[in-house]
Write an enzyme that holds these catalytic residues in place. Structure first.
Site, PDB file in Angstrom:
ATOM      1  N   ARG A 117       0.819  -1.217   0.000  1.00  0.00           N
ATOM      2  CA  ARG A 117       0.000   0.000   0.000  1.00  0.00           C
ATOM      3  C   ARG A 117       0.857   1.273   0.000  1.00  0.00           C
ATOM      4  O   ARG A 117       0.439   2.319   0.504  1.00  0.00           O
ATOM      5  CB  ARG A 117      -0.978   0.017   1.190  1.00  0.00           C
ATOM      6  CG  ARG A 117      -1.944  -1.137   1.203  1.00  0.00           C
ATOM      7  CD  ARG A 117      -2.876  -1.141   0.012  1.00  0.00           C
ATOM      8  NE  ARG A 117      -3.755  -2.307   0.056  1.00  0.00           N
ATOM      9  CZ  ARG A 117      -3.501  -3.456  -0.568  1.00  0.00           C
ATOM     10  NH1 ARG A 117      -2.383  -3.589  -1.289  1.00  0.00           N
ATOM     11  NH2 ARG A 117      -4.328  -4.476  -0.487  1.00  0.00           N
ATOM     12  N   SER A 187     -11.818  -1.195   2.749  1.00  0.00           N
ATOM     13  CA  SER A 187     -10.986  -1.564   3.901  1.00  0.00           C
ATOM     14  C   SER A 187     -10.388  -0.311   4.525  1.00  0.00           C
ATOM     15  O   SER A 187      -9.671   0.430   3.857  1.00  0.00           O
ATOM     16  CB  SER A 187      -9.876  -2.519   3.472  1.00  0.00           C
ATOM     17  OG  SER A 187     -10.419  -3.704   2.937  1.00  0.00           O
ATOM     18  N   GLU A 283      -5.851   2.908   5.951  1.00  0.00           N
ATOM     19  CA  GLU A 283      -5.538   2.741   4.532  1.00  0.00           C
ATOM     20  C   GLU A 283      -5.958   3.954   3.707  1.00  0.00           C
ATOM     21  O   GLU A 283      -5.227   4.364   2.813  1.00  0.00           O
ATOM     22  CB  GLU A 283      -6.194   1.464   3.999  1.00  0.00           C
ATOM     23  CG  GLU A 283      -5.742   1.095   2.613  1.00  0.00           C
ATOM     24  CD  GLU A 283      -6.198  -0.290   2.200  1.00  0.00           C
ATOM     25  OE1 GLU A 283      -6.749  -0.431   1.093  1.00  0.00           O
ATOM     26  OE2 GLU A 283      -6.001  -1.243   2.976  1.00  0.00           O
TER      27      GLU A 283
END
Length: 295
Positions: A117, A187, A283
């Site tokens: 990420r 998420s 995230e």
């Protein structure tokens, strides 16, 4: 200035005081050599539409990342991924506008410094680069990735990319709420990475802990499992709530503000840390009045 793709990975805590630039360029071109397909995609194309386009043209590899919301231009920034496949697996080149010099540059996969990420566009080039085009390199000799979830039940010798695509879509639609119906950013937390020793210690205390070994010997923990085991699945703070079907997703049940969603996220981080000594990281990007802020 805030560069916006689909906006699916942003949480606004208040009104933004700057200028928002929405990247909406369209276009897909293809080339090939003996071993690979090369798919060049304008940044404003929808990611899931690209996955479907590739499948329709018998170009396989992206099927595990079906139904990830957002645009193609945002994919390298976040190094998106799902069900064992990340964007960098197929990234060949990224074209971007360098804002401090007005130069159009092209980076190779290696120059993008991809990790879980993360990318150079979230680090050294943060707020300095506008992705304009993405070129993917997909092998003609396709190998299915069946390491995660229900995909593990599939036969690698007979499975098709379309079957993987259908399975991923079915699972995501059954677990993840439609953001057009129930506000969410997918998420909310990254799956935390821990050392082998830390994982062994956690497994002694929590034998059913869900984790996946990484190539470097570390372990990726399932953040959703941590949140659920901390007793927070379905937990609600005002109109901000942990989704009842997927603990990794935070939802707006009606009139929650971005700041209230962040308050819920901070509570989850504290509770999970107190139980597991593991720190969850958000995230999505959290946007304050003047730009990105820490949660």
């Amino acid at each position: 200035m805030l560069i916006l793709g689909g906006g699916s990975n942003l949480v606004f805590t208040t009104d933004y005081r700057g200028t928002v630039v929405n990247i909406a360029t369209k276009g897909i071109t293809m080339a090939m050599d003996t071993d690979y397909y090369y798919v060049s995609v304008q940044a404003g194309e929808n990611w899931h539409d690209l996955v479907e386009f590739c499948l329709a043209n018998q170009i396989n590899g992206l099927e595990n990342m079906a139904l990830i919301p957002g645009t193609v231009g945002a994919a390298p920034i976040q190094n998106i991924g799902a069900y064992g496949v990340e964007f960098n697996r197929f990234c060949h080149a990224i074209e971007f506008l360098r804002l401090d010099s007005n130069d159009l540059q092209v980076f190779s996969n290696e120059q993008c410094h991809f990790s879980y990420r993360e990318s150079i566009f979230k680090q050294e080039l943060k707020n300095l680069a506008v992705v304009t085009e993405v070129t993917l390199k997909l092998p003609k000799q396709w190998q299915p990735v069946l390491d995660y979830g229900p995909l593990q039940n599939m036969d690698p010798q007979t499975v098709t990319a379309k079957q993987i695509f259908d399975c991923v879509c079915q699972v995501r639609q059954s677990k993840l709420p439609d953001p057009k119906v129930l506000g969410n950013v997918g998420s909310f937390f990254k799956n935390p990475i821990v050392t082998c020793n830390e994982f062994i210690e956690l497994r002694v205390e929590f034998p059913t802990i869900v984790a996946y070994e990484q190539v470097d010997g570390q372990y990726k923990l399932a953040a959703g499992w941590l949140i659920e085991q901390a007793g927070l699945k379905g937990f609600r703070l005002g109109d901000a709530a942990v989704h009842q079907n997927q603990a990794l997703v935070l939802v707006n049940m009606g009139s929650a503000t971005g700041e209230e969603v962040c308050q819920l996220a901070r509570h989850i981080i504290d509770v999970v840390f107190n139980k597991f000594a593991v720190t969850l990281q958000p995230e999505p990007r959290i946007i304050g009045p003047d730009g990105e802020i820490k949660i």
